[in-house]
Design an enzyme around this catalytic site. Structure first.
Site, PDB file in Angstrom:
ATOM      1  N   CYS A   2       0.839  -1.197   0.000  1.00 39.68           N
ATOM      2  CA  CYS A   2       0.000   0.000   0.000  1.00 39.68           C
ATOM      3  C   CYS A   2       0.875   1.249   0.000  1.00 39.68           C
ATOM      4  CB  CYS A   2      -0.872   0.023   1.245  1.00 39.68           C
ATOM      5  SG  CYS A   2      -1.850  -1.452   1.461  1.00 39.68           S
ATOM      6  N   ARG A  27       3.704   1.157  -6.956  1.00 37.26           N
ATOM      7  CA  ARG A  27       3.708   0.125  -5.907  1.00 37.26           C
ATOM      8  C   ARG A  27       2.604  -0.896  -6.115  1.00 37.26           C
ATOM      9  NH1 ARG A  27       6.264   2.403  -1.175  1.00 37.26           N
ATOM     10  NH2 ARG A  27       4.887   1.359   0.313  1.00 37.26           N
ATOM     11  N   ASN A 103      -0.238   1.339   5.824  1.00 41.91           N
ATOM     12  CA  ASN A 103       0.545   0.447   4.968  1.00 41.91           C
ATOM     13  C   ASN A 103       1.214  -0.563   5.880  1.00 41.91           C
ATOM     14  OD1 ASN A 103       2.085  -0.815   2.998  1.00 41.91           O
ATOM     15  ND2 ASN A 103       3.796   0.615   3.274  1.00 41.91           N
ATOM     16  N   LYS A 502      16.085 -17.760 -14.453  1.00 42.74           N
ATOM     17  CA  LYS A 502      16.437 -16.347 -14.239  1.00 42.74           C
ATOM     18  C   LYS A 502      17.451 -15.896 -15.276  1.00 42.74           C
ATOM     19  CE  LYS A 502      13.777 -15.004 -12.097  1.00 42.74           C
ATOM     20  NZ  LYS A 502      12.863 -16.051 -12.057  1.00 42.74           N
ATOM     21  N   GLU A 505      15.832 -15.790 -18.901  1.00 39.68           N
ATOM     22  CA  GLU A 505      14.769 -14.826 -19.222  1.00 39.68           C
ATOM     23  C   GLU A 505      15.257 -13.387 -19.201  1.00 39.68           C
ATOM     24  OE1 GLU A 505      11.345 -14.661 -16.647  1.00 39.68           O
ATOM     25  OE2 GLU A 505      12.468 -15.428 -14.968  1.00 39.68           O
ATOM     26  N   HIS A 521      24.957 -39.158 -18.407  1.00 39.87           N
ATOM     27  CA  HIS A 521      24.161 -39.989 -19.320  1.00 39.87           C
ATOM     28  C   HIS A 521      23.920 -39.290 -20.653  1.00 39.87           C
ATOM     29  CE1 HIS A 521      23.513 -42.983 -16.243  1.00 39.87           C
ATOM     30  NE2 HIS A 521      23.291 -41.999 -15.391  1.00 39.87           N
ATOM     31  N   LYS A 620       4.414 -10.148 -17.483  1.00 36.21           N
ATOM     32  CA  LYS A 620       4.462 -10.444 -16.039  1.00 36.21           C
ATOM     33  C   LYS A 620       3.454 -11.537 -15.689  1.00 36.21           C
ATOM     34  CE  LYS A 620       5.720 -10.152 -11.820  1.00 36.21           C
ATOM     35  NZ  LYS A 620       6.972 -10.835 -11.459  1.00 36.21           N
TER      36      LYS A 620
HETATM   37  C1  AGP Z   1       9.378 -16.078 -13.642  1.00 34.67           C
HETATM   38  O1  AGP Z   1      10.506 -15.194 -13.513  1.00 34.67           O
HETATM   39  C2  AGP Z   1       8.583 -15.793 -14.883  1.00 34.67           C
HETATM   40  N1  AGP Z   1       8.188 -14.437 -14.892  1.00 34.67           N
HETATM   41  C3  AGP Z   1       7.475 -16.807 -15.116  1.00 34.67           C
HETATM   42  O2  AGP Z   1       8.091 -18.076 -15.199  1.00 34.67           O
HETATM   43  C4  AGP Z   1       6.379 -16.902 -14.031  1.00 34.67           C
HETATM   44  O3  AGP Z   1       6.915 -17.497 -12.873  1.00 34.67           O
HETATM   45  C5  AGP Z   1       5.254 -17.798 -14.579  1.00 34.67           C
HETATM   46  O4  AGP Z   1       4.717 -17.176 -15.721  1.00 34.67           O
HETATM   47  C6  AGP Z   1       4.126 -18.047 -13.570  1.00 34.67           C
HETATM   48  O5  AGP Z   1       3.521 -16.829 -13.251  1.00 34.67           O
HETATM   49  P1  AGP Z   1       2.530 -16.813 -11.966  1.00 34.67           P
HETATM   50  O6  AGP Z   1       3.366 -17.154 -10.777  1.00 34.67           O
HETATM   51  O7  AGP Z   1       2.001 -15.413 -11.920  1.00 34.67           O
HETATM   52  O8  AGP Z   1       1.460 -17.827 -12.188  1.00 34.67           O
END
Ligand code: AGP
Length: 625
Positions: A2, A27, A103, A502, A505, A521, A620
Site C-alpha cells: 500500500c 507500488r 501500509n 532467471k 529470461e 548420461h 508479467k
Molecule cells: C518467472 O521469472 C517468470 N516471470 C514466469 O516463469 C512466471 O513465474 C510464470 O509465468 C508463472 O507466473 P505466476 O506465478 O504469476 O502464475
C-alpha cells in the site's frame, strides 16, 4: 504494498493527496481513497473507490470538489479482505472521530477485533486496518491529557504498543483540524517540509510522493510518531518525548525514486526478499504452550482432513513450478506424503488418473496465469481439494480455489520473479511443517527446530545478499558466455531450475538445469573448455556426490562456480569460484541459494545492457494459453 500520503498546510489538501497517490501507483494497488478535514465545517469527508486512481479523480473533480487544508490518502494492495470500495482506506471509527490510512500488516488484528467487539465496537469491513482505527479511537476516548496534542500522542503510543506487525499510519482526529499525525513500525514513512504554494508539511510511504513539493525530508524510524501542521513538524519517541531528527536532502530524480534509489525494480525486489519472507512467515508462526507452532487456519484444512491426505500435487508454471519442486522435496521429507510437481500446461491435457485424498496446491504469483487457472478448474472437477498459494488478493485463482494461503511479497513489478518466488517457498515450508506436525510425522522437537529456522530465514537471506559485489565481479567476467549448465541433486536440482530460468529470461543466454547425476548420461558431451557450470551443493547427504560431479566437469575443461553452506577445502579446490551460503536448515537452503543465482543473472543482464525489468517476449502474467 500500500501507499499512504498525508498533508497539512496552506493549500487545499485533496489535489496534493491525489498527486502523491499518483506517484505511488508504481507500488501496485487495487483501490484508493482520501479523507480531508474541512476546518470550517468540522467535517471529515471520506471518498474511496475500487480500481484505478482515475475513478477517485473523477469522483472528486481532481480533488477540487473537496474542501479542507489537511488530509490523508491511500492506495491499497489488499492483504486482508477483497479489493472493494468498502475495504479501501481510509478506515474510521463512528462519527469519524478517528480516521486512518495504513501500509503494512497487523498480525494480531483478530484478537484486537474480538476485544473491541466485546466493548461494543462494531466493524464494517474485513480489514486488519479497521481494527487499528477502532483501537486508536478507544485509546483516544480514554485519554484526558492536558492538550489535544498530548491526548493524541499518548493515544497513538498506547495503540502502537498494542499492535503487532508492520504499519505506517496516517491519522486524522475529528477534533484536531489542520493537523495530521503519523506512526511507523517497519513500513517506511518520510515527512517533508513543503515550500511555495503548498507551504506546509507532507508525509508519505515513499519519496516519489513528496518530490513535487520538497526534497527535504525526515525518515521516521521504528516506533516514532510525527505530528504535522502548516507551520510545524514534531517528532516523538515511543515514550512520547519530542525528539529531533536530521533533515535529508533528496538528490534522486522521480523515476529513480520509484525504485527506491535502485537502478531497476528487479534489484530492488531482490533486496525486498527478507521482508517478503518475514511478512509471509511471521503471521503464521505462533506460540502455543510456550513452543512455536504453525497457524494455517486460512487453509481450511482440518487435522482430520490432513491425516486423510494420500498425495499432494504442486501445480504451477515457470518459477511457480520450480517452487513446487521445492515443495515436493520438503513435504515428502517431513510429512512422508507422496508428492509430485506438475507443469500446469501439461497437467491440464494429460488426463492423469486421480488418487483419492489428493490435495492440489496451485502456486501462482499473479493468480491469473491461464494454464494454472485451467489446471485448478480441472482438479476441482476431478474432486480434489484445492489450495492456492497466491500473491495477489482477490485474483482468479485465489477466488476459485477451495482455500488460499496468501504470500505477502507485495506487488512485484519486474517480469522476472524474485521476492514472490521466495515468498512462495516460505509458504510451502510452512505448509510442509504444518502437514507433518498434524500427521505426527515429526516430533515436537523437530517442529521447534524447523520453525526456529524459518523465523531466522529472513536474516539468512539478507546475509546472502552480502555477496553481491563478488557476484557482480564474477558476472562481468562471464557476461559473454553461452550455454551455461546448472547442476545439483535433490532440492539443489529444483534450485538450479530457478537459477537457469532467471539467467535465460533476462540475459537471453541459453542455460540448462541438470540433475547432477544425470549429466554423465549424455549431456556431459557438451562440456568443453571454458563452459560455465554452476554447481549447487547445499544438501549434506549428497555433498560428496556433488564434489565428484564438479570434478567430472572440471576434468573436461569447465569453469565451475560452486554454491555451498559447507566450508570445505575439497570444494574450494574443485571449483574455480565458491560462494559460501549462510547456514540454514538444509530443507530451506533453496531460499538462500537462489539469491546468488538471481544476482548472477541480474548482473550479467546489466553487463549485456539489456532491459532487465521488461525482458523481450515476456509478460508479467501469462493470461493466455
Ligand atoms: C518467472 O521469472 C517468470 N516471470 C514466469 O516463469 C512466471 O513465474 C510464470 O509465468 C508463472 O507466473 P505466476 O506465478 O504469476 O502464475
Amino acid at each position: 504494498m500500500c501507499g499512504i500520503v498525508g498533508y497539512a498546510g496552506g493549500a487545499q489538501a485533496a489535489p496534493i493527496l491525489l498527486h502523491g497517490l499518483k506517484k505511488l501507483e508504481y507500488r501496485g494497488y487495487d483501490s484508493a481513497g482520501i479523507a480531508v478535514r474541512d476546518a470550517s465545517s468540522a467535517h471529515i469527508e471520506v471518498i474511496k473507490a475500487k480500481g484505478r486512481l482515475d475513478r477517485l479523480m473523477d469522483m472528486t473533480g481532481g480533488g477540487q470538489a473537496v474542501c479542507g487544508m489537511s488530509g490523508v490518502g491511500h492506495t491499497r494492495w489488499a492483504t486482508h479482505g477483497e479489493p472493494s470500495a468498502e475495504n479501501a482506506h481510509p478506515h474510521y471509527s463512528r462519527e469519524k472521530r478517528v480516521v486512518i490510512v495504513h501500509n503494512g500488516i497487523i498480525e494480531n488484528y483478530q484478537e484486537i477485533r474480538d476485544m473491541l467487539e466485546r466493548r461494543g465496537y462494531r466493524f464494517h469491513t474485513q480489514t486488519d486496518t479497521e481494527a487499528a482505527a477502532l483501537l486508536l479511537d478507544c485509546a483516544y476516548a480514554g485519554e484526558d491529557g492536558n492538550s489535544p496534542q498530548e491526548r493524541a500522542v499518548h493515544a497513538i503510543r498506547t495503540t502502537m504498543l498494542r499492535l503487532q506487525g508492520s504499519y505506517a499510519l496516517g491519522i486524522l482526529f475529528h477534533d484536531q483540524p489542520d493537523v495530521v499525525y503519523a506512526a511507523r513500525r517497519d513500513s517506511p514513512l518520510v515527512v517533508g517540509r513543503c515550500t511555495g504554494e503548498a507551504h506546509g508539511h507532507i508525509l508519505a510511504s515513499d519519496v516519489p510522493a513528496v518530490l513535487s513539493y520538497t526534497r527535504d525530508v525526515v525518515y521516521l524510524d521504528n516506533m516514532e510518531i510525527a505530528r504535522i501542521t502548516k507551520d510545524t513538524l514534531d517528532i516523538y519517541s515511543i515514550d512520547a518525548e519530542r525528539i529531533s531528527k536530521p533533515m535529508m536532502h533528496i538528490t534522486w530524480d522521480a523515476q529513480a525514486a520509484e525504485k527506491g534509489g535502485y537502478e531497476h525494480f528487479m534489484i530492488k525486489e531482490i533486496h525486498e526478499q527478507p521482508a517478503a519472507v518475514r511478512d509471509t512467515l511471521s503471521p503464521r508462526i505462533v506460540s502455543r504452550n510456550g513452543a512455536p507452532d504453525t497457524d494455517l487456519t486460512e487453509t481450511g484444512l482440518t487435522d482430520e482432513e490432513i491425516r486423510r491426505i494420500q498425495r499432494v500435487l504442486f501445480v504451477g508454471c515457470g518459477s511457480a513450478y520450480h517452487a513446487g519442486l521445492v515443495g515436493v522435496g520438503v513435504t515428502e521429507a517431513l510429512a512422508r506424503i507422496p508428492c509430485s510437481a506438475e507443469l500446469a500446461s501439461e497437467l491440464r491435457y494429460r488426463n492423469a488418473p486421480v488418487q483419492p485424498g489428493t490435495l492440489c496446491v496451485l502456486i501462482s504469483q499473479s493468480g491469473e496465469t491461464a494454464d494454472s487457472l485451467a489446471a485448478l478448474r480441472l482438479c476441482k472437477e476431478k474432486g480434489m481439494k484445492t489450495l492456492a498459494i497466491v500473491n495477489v488478493v482477490g485474483s482468479s485463482i485465489a477466488r476459485e480455489a477451495d482455500a488460499v494461503l496468501y504470500t505477502h511479497a507485495g506487488p512485484e513489478i519486474a517480469v522476472a520473479t524474485t521476492k514472490a518466488y521466495s515468498a512462495q517457498l516460505a509458504a510451502l515450508y510452512l505448509l510442509a511443517v504444518h502437514l507433518s506436525s498434524r500427521r505426527a510425522a515429526i516430533s515436537p522437537a523437530q517442529k521447534q527446530e524447523l520453525l526456529e529456522a524459518l523465523t531466522a530465514l529472513d536474516g539468512k537471506i539478507k546475509q546472502a545478499l552480502g555477496e553481491k559485489t563478488r557476484i557482480q565481479r564474477f558476472a562481468n567476467t562471464f557476461a559473454a558466455c553461452r550455454d551455461v549448465f546448472f547442476i545439483g541433486r535433490g532440492l539443489d536440482h529444483a534450485l538450479c531450475m530457478e537459477g537457469s530460468l532467471k539467467l535465460k529470461e533476462i540475459s537471453y543466454i541459453h542455460s540448462e538445469a541438470y540433475a547432477a547425476g544425470e549429466l554423465k548420461h549424455g549431456a556431459i558431451s557438451l562440456i568443453e573448455d571454458g563452459t560455465l557450470v554452476i554447481g549447487a551443493a547445499t544438501q549434506p547427504q549428497v555433498f560428496a556426490k556433488m564434489l565428484s560431479g564438479i570434478a567430472e566437469v572440471k576434468s573436461r575443461g569447465a569453469c565451475v562456480l560452486a554454491l555451498s553452506a559447507q566450508a570445505d577445502d575439497r570444494l574450494a579446490e574443485a571449483a574455480d569460484f565458491c560462494i559460501g551460503l549462510p547456514g540454514t536448515h538444509p530443507l530451506f537452503a533453496a531460499s538462500v541459494g537462489v539469491v546468488p543465482l538471481q544476482l548472477l543473472a541480474y548482473y550479467i543482464a546489466c553487463e549485456r545492457g539489456l532491459d532487465v525489468d521488461k525482458p523481450r517476449n515476456l509478460a508479467k502474467s501469462v493470461t493466455v494459453e
